[in-house]
Design a protein around this motif. Structure first.
Motif, PDB file in Angstrom:
ATOM      1  N   GLN A   1      38.134  41.130  44.628  1.00 39.65           N
ATOM      2  CA  GLN A   1      37.132  40.492  43.782  1.00 39.65           C
ATOM      3  C   GLN A   1      37.764  39.346  42.978  1.00 39.65           C
ATOM      4  OE1 GLN A   1      35.878  42.581  40.240  1.00 39.65           O
ATOM      5  NE2 GLN A   1      33.751  42.018  40.635  1.00 39.65           N
ATOM      6  N   GLU A   2      38.955  39.587  42.440  1.00 44.96           N
ATOM      7  CA  GLU A   2      39.630  38.557  41.650  1.00 44.96           C
ATOM      8  C   GLU A   2      40.001  37.359  42.525  1.00 44.96           C
ATOM      9  OE1 GLU A   2      42.823  38.174  38.077  1.00 44.96           O
ATOM     10  OE2 GLU A   2      43.038  39.904  39.399  1.00 44.96           O
TER      11      GLU A   2
ATOM     12  N   HIS B   1      35.800  43.238  35.856  1.00 43.40           N
ATOM     13  CA  HIS B   1      36.976  42.705  36.542  1.00 43.40           C
ATOM     14  C   HIS B   1      38.197  43.423  35.977  1.00 43.40           C
ATOM     15  CE1 HIS B   1      34.740  39.255  38.192  1.00 43.40           C
ATOM     16  NE2 HIS B   1      34.098  39.293  37.030  1.00 43.40           N
TER      17      HIS B   1
ATOM     18  N   HIS C   1      42.199  43.376  36.354  1.00 40.46           N
ATOM     19  CA  HIS C   1      43.247  42.507  36.872  1.00 40.46           C
ATOM     20  C   HIS C   1      44.506  43.312  37.193  1.00 40.46           C
ATOM     21  CE1 HIS C   1      40.525  39.426  35.479  1.00 40.46           C
ATOM     22  NE2 HIS C   1      40.568  39.960  34.265  1.00 40.46           N
TER      23      HIS C   1
ATOM     24  N   SER D   1      36.852  35.374  43.318  1.00 43.38           N
ATOM     25  CA  SER D   1      36.414  34.600  42.153  1.00 43.38           C
ATOM     26  C   SER D   1      37.309  33.385  41.946  1.00 43.38           C
ATOM     27  CB  SER D   1      36.411  35.468  40.895  1.00 43.38           C
ATOM     28  OG  SER D   1      35.442  36.480  41.001  1.00 43.38           O
TER      29      SER D   1
END
Length: 114
Positions: A54-55, A93, A95, A58
């Protein structure tokens, strides 16, 4: 009046089914985002690749791929407020450095945008 859910040090919890897999300790708020340090618990490792993907999506502005990750996260995981109540809707999110940022809503998106 300050929202107690957003007070520095308050702890939100991430669950997979009945298992708590992460604790998010609020470090600050930059509305609409809440930021936290993440304590990884047993069961989280299954989802680490999904949050990393996902990171990356993005960062690459691949919104279709990021959206697919979001859907998988929301299907598999739930987030609870510090008082234990369920969060109706959230964008989370986590990380790789064990920090997190999320937005949350009092109503599910489909109730807000039918």
């Amino acid at each position: 009046m300050t929202n107690p859910n957003l007070t520095t040090g308050s702890i939100w919890r991430l669950h997979h089914g009945d298992q708590e897999i992460a604790r998010l300790t609020v470090t600050g708020v930059d509305m609409p985002w809440t930021h936290a340090e993440v304590e990884i618990l047993p069961g989280y490792e299954e989802f680490r690749p999904l949050f990393s993907e996902q990171e990356r999506a993005s960062d690459e502005e691949d919104w279709e791929r990021a959206g697919a990750c979001y859907t998988q996260i929301r299907t598999a995981l739930t987030l609870t407020f510090p008082d234990g109540g369920p969060v109706a809707e959230f964008i989370l999110h986590i990380h790789d450095d064990h920090t997190a940022g999320w937005r949350w809503y009092d109503e599910p998106f489909d109730a807000v945008n039918p």
